[in-house]
Design a protein around this motif. Structure first.
Motif, PDB file in Angstrom:
ATOM      1  N   GLN A  54      39.525  28.743  36.066  1.00 35.80           N
ATOM      2  CA  GLN A  54      40.274  29.785  36.757  1.00 35.80           C
ATOM      3  C   GLN A  54      40.863  29.265  38.059  1.00 35.80           C
ATOM      4  OE1 GLN A  54      37.503  33.040  37.085  1.00 35.80           O
ATOM      5  NE2 GLN A  54      37.351  33.266  34.854  1.00 35.80           N
ATOM      6  N   PRO A  60      43.198  33.932  36.617  1.00 34.99           N
ATOM      7  CA  PRO A  60      41.880  34.572  36.576  1.00 34.99           C
ATOM      8  C   PRO A  60      41.398  34.911  35.173  1.00 34.99           C
ATOM      9  CG  PRO A  60      43.534  36.148  37.284  1.00 34.99           C
ATOM     10  CD  PRO A  60      44.224  34.823  37.216  1.00 34.99           C
ATOM     11  N   HIS A 239      33.992  36.428  37.806  1.00 32.63           N
ATOM     12  CA  HIS A 239      34.521  37.603  38.490  1.00 32.63           C
ATOM     13  C   HIS A 239      33.401  38.393  39.159  1.00 32.63           C
ATOM     14  CE1 HIS A 239      38.739  37.410  37.346  1.00 32.63           C
ATOM     15  NE2 HIS A 239      38.358  37.012  36.150  1.00 32.63           N
ATOM     16  N   TRP A 240      32.249  38.516  38.500  1.00 35.15           N
ATOM     17  CA  TRP A 240      31.105  39.177  39.128  1.00 35.15           C
ATOM     18  C   TRP A 240      30.684  38.431  40.389  1.00 35.15           C
ATOM     19  CZ3 TRP A 240      27.899  39.504  33.967  1.00 35.15           C
ATOM     20  CH2 TRP A 240      28.457  40.496  33.149  1.00 35.15           C
ATOM     21  N   ARG A 242      32.376  36.325  42.322  1.00 36.80           N
ATOM     22  CA  ARG A 242      33.336  36.387  43.434  1.00 36.80           C
ATOM     23  C   ARG A 242      33.213  37.705  44.204  1.00 36.80           C
ATOM     24  NH1 ARG A 242      36.862  34.094  39.481  1.00 36.80           N
ATOM     25  NH2 ARG A 242      37.174  31.876  39.883  1.00 36.80           N
ATOM     26  N   ARG A 243      32.908  38.775  43.504  1.00 38.02           N
ATOM     27  CA  ARG A 243      32.722  40.055  44.184  1.00 38.02           C
ATOM     28  C   ARG A 243      31.479  40.031  45.085  1.00 38.02           C
ATOM     29  NH1 ARG A 243      35.494  44.556  42.662  1.00 38.02           N
ATOM     30  NH2 ARG A 243      36.947  44.334  40.927  1.00 38.02           N
ATOM     31  N   VAL A 297      41.014  43.134  33.731  1.00 40.85           N
ATOM     32  CA  VAL A 297      41.570  42.114  34.624  1.00 40.85           C
ATOM     33  C   VAL A 297      43.051  41.904  34.343  1.00 40.85           C
ATOM     34  CG1 VAL A 297      41.457  39.681  35.307  1.00 40.85           C
ATOM     35  CG2 VAL A 297      39.352  40.974  34.935  1.00 40.85           C
ATOM     36  N   ILE A 309      45.427  33.924  41.025  1.00 38.54           N
ATOM     37  CA  ILE A 309      44.308  34.500  41.774  1.00 38.54           C
ATOM     38  C   ILE A 309      44.839  35.077  43.075  1.00 38.54           C
ATOM     39  CG2 ILE A 309      42.111  34.001  42.950  1.00 38.54           C
ATOM     40  CD1 ILE A 309      41.653  31.824  40.909  1.00 38.54           C
ATOM     41  N   ASP A 313      41.804  37.367  47.777  1.00 38.50           N
ATOM     42  CA  ASP A 313      40.519  36.844  47.313  1.00 38.50           C
ATOM     43  C   ASP A 313      40.325  35.390  47.737  1.00 38.50           C
ATOM     44  OD1 ASP A 313      40.587  38.615  44.168  1.00 38.50           O
ATOM     45  OD2 ASP A 313      39.881  39.224  46.143  1.00 38.50           O
TER      46      ASP A 313
END
Length: 315
Positions: A54, A60, A239-240, A242-243, A297, A309, A313
């Motif tokens: 990614q 992403p 993705h989880w 990065r949050r 997404v 991306i 972020d």
């Protein structure tokens, strides 16, 4: 800390859920321990490779399954076995390595030729995935019917046949890859700003991308040769993560490794226990979880008018 707690719970579920205690020691040592170790190694490997892809491809939605790397590895393993080519090293199929490398290098060449890297990467990858899957279907149609069902189950993702030796080899490769990616964390951070800005950080775009591509291809192919195609772990987990910790790779990669290991280990334990006396392919479970996220997404990036991306972020 929460990631490690999640991993410990997942390991406990994989080892002890619906365990027949009358033969507990034998079942644990011969059956559940190898697939638990394999789940930890393969889940962590797929999650890390998804995060790296990614970043270096700027998309992403990139991950080994959607880009055709897993399909290429499966095709390579099938072709090498059909022609009885001895490419097995430490229980892992070298034909899968060649297949994964071939697909990913072809993907990069086609993307660069198109001149629209971020806009076309996913589309070209999915077409290559369909091509490899079609060739696999032809191979299965021409193969011995007795082995087709077994191969089909393997292609859907299956940890039940992984031996302890192979699981330990996979764990070692995942550990080496984790150290390699962590060592290049700052170089990966430079990619977050886009291709045009990578060189300004003193990072060679082509050299770094090539290094990442080779390591990713080898790692994915080893996972596929052992467990078949397990999709969407490489999409969901980054993705989880990065949050939780943001996009900087020094913090992101260790969390991705832990969450990926926990996700696949838990999915395998639930797939085995909740469908008793039958067993669901673990790849089907991860696909049920990952496909809706893929759509969400995609719709989110569609609304923003980009597949890169997003800047908010970035570090």
């Amino acid at each position: 800390i929460s990631g490690f707690i999640f991993l410990l719970v997942s390991i406990a579920v994989s080892l002890f859920l619906k365990l027949d205690w009358s033969q507990g020691a034998l079942i644990l040592s011969e059956l559940r321990l190898p697939r638990m170790i394999a789940g930890v190694a393969i889940g962590g490997a797929l999650a890390m490779t998804g995060a790296v892809l990614q970043t270096v491809l700027g998309n992403p939605l990139s991950e080994p399954y959607t880009l055709g790397i897993a399909s290429g590895a499966a095709l390579g393993a099938a072709v090498s076995s059909s022609f009885k080519v001895s490419l097995v090293i430490l229980g892992l199929n070298g034909g899968a390595v060649l297949g994964a490398l071939g697909v990913l290098f072809l993907l990069l060449k086609l993307v660069r030729h198109s001149g629209q890297a971020t806009e076309t990467t996913l589309l070209i990858g999915m077409m290559l995935s369909l091509l490899c899957s079609s060739l696999l279907s032809v191979w299965m149609a021409l193969s011995d019917p007795v082995g087709v069902q077994s191969v089909t189950y393997w292609l859907l993702g299956d940890l039940s046949r992984v031996e302890l030796k192979t699981a330990l080899v996979l764990l070692a490769f995942t550990g080496v890859a984790a150290v390699f990616f962590k060592f290049h964390a700052k170089n990966l951070d430079a990619f977050l700003f886009g291709e045009k800005w990578v060189e300004s950080f003193g990072v060679s775009y082509s050299k770094t991308q090539l290094q990442m591509v080779v390591v990713v291809s080898v790692l994915v192919s080893l996972c596929v040769s052992a467990s078949g195609m397990i999709g969407f772990v490489g999409l969901m987990v980054p993705h989880w993560a990065r949050r939780m910790v943001g996009p900087r790779h020094r913090a992101l990669l260790p969390l991705v490794l832990v969450l990926g290991s926990a996700t696949l280990t838990l999915s395998d334990g639930l797939a085995r226990a909740l469908s008793d006396p039958h067993e669901l392919p673990v790849g089907a479970v991860t696909a049920l979880l990952g496909a809706p996220l893929f759509i969400l997404v995609l719709l989110r990036q569609k609304r923003k008018g980009t597949t890169v991306i997003p800047l908010e972020d970035q570090p």
